[in-house]
Scaffold this motif. Sequence first.
Motif, short mmCIF file in Angstrom:
data_model
loop_
_atom_site.label_atom_id
_atom_site.label_comp_id
_atom_site.label_asym_id
_atom_site.label_seq_id
_atom_site.Cartn_x
_atom_site.Cartn_y
_atom_site.Cartn_z
N CYS A 197 0.85 -1.18 0.00
CA CYS A 197 0.00 0.00 0.00
C CYS A 197 0.89 1.24 0.00
CB CYS A 197 -0.91 -0.01 1.22
SG CYS A 197 -1.87 1.51 1.40
N CYS A 217 0.13 3.28 3.67
CA CYS A 217 0.51 2.76 4.98
C CYS A 217 1.53 1.63 4.90
CB CYS A 217 -0.72 2.31 5.74
SG CYS A 217 -1.52 0.85 5.04
N CYS A 227 -7.11 -1.21 0.38
CA CYS A 227 -6.28 -1.57 1.53
C CYS A 227 -7.17 -1.74 2.75
CB CYS A 227 -5.24 -0.48 1.78
SG CYS A 227 -4.25 -0.77 3.25
N CYS A 274 -5.99 0.96 5.84
CA CYS A 274 -6.28 2.40 5.82
C CYS A 274 -7.47 2.73 4.92
CB CYS A 274 -5.05 3.18 5.38
SG CYS A 274 -4.51 2.84 3.71
ZN LIG Z 1 -3.05 1.17 3.34
#
Ligand SMILES: [Zn+2]
Length: 77
Positions: A30, A33, A43, A46
């Motif tokens: 990702c 994050c 994701c 997040c």
């Molecule tokens: Zn993420």
Amino acid sequence: MAEPKKRLTSARSGARRSHLAHKAKKLTECPKCKAVVPSHQVCSKCGFYNGNDVMELEKKEQAKAARRKEEEEKTNE
Ligand SMILES: [Zn+2]
């Protein structure tokens, strides 16, 4: 009912089934994050996809915190 004219050899069946194996999912990182996420999926950490807050997890978290604060203020009065 329709019947096959000739018996299928094990080699032909094997050749057909050579494409049936499940492939491992491609994993990417990702960009927000740095969690390991299956590619082309939101994701789960997040809630971001393609730079957009798709699941609006941050907004929801802020709303939750605000609600908690309000409840605390009510109980203190
Ligand atoms: Zn993420």
